[in-house]
Write an enzyme that holds these catalytic residues in place. Structure first.
Site, PDB file in Angstrom:
ATOM      1  N   GLU A  60       0.315  -0.901   0.634  1.00 49.55           N
ATOM      2  CA  GLU A  60       0.257  -0.202  -0.077  1.00 49.55           C
ATOM      3  C   GLU A  60       0.769   1.700   0.414  1.00 49.55           C
ATOM      4  OE1 GLU A  60      -0.995  -2.939   2.162  1.00 49.55           O
ATOM      5  OE2 GLU A  60      -2.662  -2.710   0.807  1.00 49.55           O
ATOM      6  N   HIS A 129     -10.213  -4.584  10.661  1.00 49.98           N
ATOM      7  CA  HIS A 129     -10.611  -4.016   9.515  1.00 49.98           C
ATOM      8  C   HIS A 129     -11.812  -3.264   9.599  1.00 49.98           C
ATOM      9  CE1 HIS A 129      -8.294  -7.500   8.489  1.00 49.98           C
ATOM     10  NE2 HIS A 129      -8.207  -7.309   8.043  1.00 49.98           N
TER      11      HIS A 129
END
Lengths: 327, 334
Positions: A60, A129
């Site tokens: 990322e 998450h």
């Protein structure tokens, strides 16, 4: 009008903008061959080819930097994060490289880039998450931050984000991807960034929400109506620049404000709205502002605890009743 | 698969022409005189914050810049004054940025670490160690996307070479065959931490080996060698062979920044490098030995450059501070 899911609306927005501008491309994990981890980029690889729909390694920070560098040279990247939780790895580039460079360069270097992906809690995926980043990114001058609810707004705002010459953080919601609603047809439809939308008119209390919390606020409003409380729902749609004028006008009408967000209450969007109303509509308030937000804990996995941690329809109803002094 | 290698040069490096040597001399001396003046002005309190000088490393950016052509992109970290000068920016505007004045290249809003020259294809001037490597891969990506033969040069130090995103960038650049030259300016110290104390394997030209990246190593105190090696790297990228790592062995004479007294190394170590390897003196010796120039002519160049730098220093002090109205401009593109 055409009925689309949010997922289809986002895909159509990207496809239309990619057809219109060869500088627009999509990069991220699983966006090409896999057709999107949540199938948002379905069909894009087939239409635009591997040079414009690019599968990245799981990296990322690296691909956020690559996208930002490409934007500095004038390309218009759409960088998809599989979820914004993973964008924590990349937040340095979003803030320090994308958001601040225009200012630091005295206007010399522009960065037209969109960072998008699902934000907030999904279902039973636990703390790492399940976080809402609206207030994190909303904090940063130089960024625009969008969090749509309806399919029409998802499409119209994503198109505006891609066309915008500034870096934009576009917060989607996994649980909304399958929700269907009417979207104006045609590639010319856009929704302006920075404008809230009153999705339900009402007299008694203003309820602000964004993203999936608009669904919950609408459900709460129906139940409140049965109790004789007429709620006005403001879908913020854009977090930065925040449409304070629409919120203030509504509060001046209803004299009461309940803010809703899935994120934590501390230094959240509700705290910001409370300050706004305090500073600019203090004399119009008939009750203290109340915040409905996620509980101040990492999101638990157990179904019962998860439900308790996330703001529910009943929490909004309770807050609305409290500011209306109804028991 | 390509592997990193120390370049053998059986024939040695071809000597540069008199005109080339004079050009290097002039450029390197401009960088040095600029940085000396900046250091002086910092000491006088005219420059604030962080200020990282390039003194000692002049041959690196000068040699590499000389191998580039129009449209090739350059990006670096916070030690960026030299790169700005070589990108063709006006020394006055650079110095005025250091003093935080309206006439600065970034209108006084960026300072020493954040300067850019879009027309000169210099993309900054970045303060987060290692960030410029991913951004530089992005500049290379833009060339690749547009299908041109231009390259991107990302400068970073031996310290930055340990950042995770450097390896992420190597991987993507190799995967997509991006025209990226990753220049590791190895000045042996990551701020105050020597390479011995920070880096397990110190052959930094091998840093891309795991990704199949070829690596070159060159004496960064020899501008002619740097230029020749950069030529090879540029040719490699232009030919569509993907990215390449270029380790340049150099040394900074001053502390990491102006606030660093550099107590982690001995004065003798610095003095030895200055006496034996100074990049400007080496070119000067060659110019005189080969009779391309003489003392007097070189003094004349120095005098001229000092004039340019004094004008820049004067401008940087007389240029007004930015208007208050500038506080809120350039946050967004309208």
């Amino acid at each position: 009008m055409v009925a689309l899911t949010v997922r289809e609306a986002l895909r159509d927005a990207m496809a239309e903008e990619m057809r219109a501008d060869p500088d627009v491309f999509l990069m991220g994990e699983e966006v090409a061959e896999y057709q999107g981890a949540y199938k948002v980029s379905q069909g894009l690889l087939q239409e635009f080819g591997a040079k414009r729909v690019i599968d990245t390694p799981i990296t990322e920070m690296g691909f956020a930097g690559v996208g930002t560098g490409a934007a500095m040279m004038g390309l218009k990247p759409i960088v998809e994060f599989m979820t914004f939780n993973f964008a924590m790895q990349a937040i340095d580039h979003i803030l320090n490289s994308a958001a601040k460079t225009l200012y630091m360069s005295g206007g010399e270097i522009k960065c037209p880039i969109v960072f998008r992906g699902p934000n907030g809690a999904a279902a039973r995926v636990a703390a790492q998450h399940s976080q809402c980043y609206a207030s994190w990114y909303g904090h940063v001058p130089g960024l625009k931050v969008i969090a749509p609810w309806s399919a029409a707004d998802a499409k119209g705002l994503l198109k505006s984000a891609i066309r915008d010459p500034n870096p934009v953080v576009f917060l989607e919601n996994e649980l909304l991807y399958g929700q269907s609603s009417d979207v104006p047809d045609g590639p010319d439809f856009t929704v302006p960034i920075g404008k809230a939308n009153i999705v339900r008119q009402g007299r008694d209390v203003t309820i602000t929400a964004f993203s999936i919390m608009v669904s919950k606020a609408m459900q709460a409003a129906e139940k409140l109506a049965a109790m004789g409380i007429d709620a006005e729902i403001v879908d913020l749609r854009t977090i930065r620049p925040l449409d304070g004028e629409t919120v203030l006008a509504s509060v001046k009408k209803t004299n009461r404000l309940v803010t809703c967000e899935e994120g934590w209450p501390f230094a959240g969007i509700g705290a910001e709205l409370s300050a706004l109303v305090m500073e600019r509509a203090f004399d119009h308030l008939d009750a203290p502002v109340m915040r409905v937000a996620g509980k101040d804990v990492p999101l638990p996995y157990a179904a019962n605890l998860e439900k308790m941690a996330l703001p529910q329809v009943d929490d909004i109803i309770a807050a609305a009743k409290a500011v209306c002094y109804k028991t | 698969m390509a592997i990193a290698k120390k370049k053998d040069r059986p024939g040695g490096i071809p000597e540069a022409s008199g005109a080339e040597l004079l050009n290097y001399y002039r450029k390197m001396l401009l960088l040095r005189r600029f940085e000396e003046k900046a250091g002086q002005m910092y000491g006088m309190g005219l420059i604030g914050g962080f200020c990282h000088l390039y003194i000692g490393q002049e041959a690196v950016a000068t040699g590499i810049q000389s191998a580039l052509g129009p449209g090739d992109a350059v990006i670096t970290g916070y030690r960026c004054h030299a790169h700005m000068l070589l990108a063709g920016s006006d020394p006055k505007a650079i110095m005025a940025e250091l003093t935080g004045r309206a006439g600065g290249v970034s209108k006084g809003k960026g300072g020493s670490m954040h300067m850019f020259n879009r027309a000169g294809n210099f993309y900054g001037g970045h303060g987060i160690v290692g960030a410029q490597v991913a951004l530089g891969a992005g500049l290379a990506f833009a060339h690749w996307y547009r299908g041109n033969d231009r390259v991107s040069v990302s400068y970073f130090g031996d310290g930055a070479s340990n950042q995770g995103q450097v390896f992420e960038s190597f991987n993507m650049a190799a995967l997509w065959k991006l025209p990226a030259i990753f220049v590791i300016e190895n000045n042996q110290y990551a701020m105050g931490t020597s390479q011995q104390r920070s880096t397990a394997v110190r052959d930094l030209y091998r840093r891309g080996e795991a990704f199949g990246l070829e690596g070159l190593q060159v004496d960064g105190m020899d501008v002619v060698a740097v230029k020749a090696t950069a030529d090879e790297a540029v040719a490699h990228c232009r030919a569509g062979q993907g990215p390449i790592v270029l380790e340049v062995l150099t040394y900074r004479y001053r502390g990491h920044s102006m606030s660093d007294p550099a107590k982690y190394r001995s004065k003798e170590e610095v003095a030895r490098v200055r006496a034996e390897r100074d990049p400007i003196e080496r070119v000067r010796d060659r110019l005189i030995e080969a009779k391309h120039s003489d003392d007097e002519a070189l003094k004349e160049i120095d005098k001229e450059l000092k004039g340019i730098i004094n004008d820049a220093a004067e401008f940087a002090q007389s240029s007004p501070e930015p208007e208050a109205s500038e506080l809120y401009t350039d946050v967004y593109v309208a």
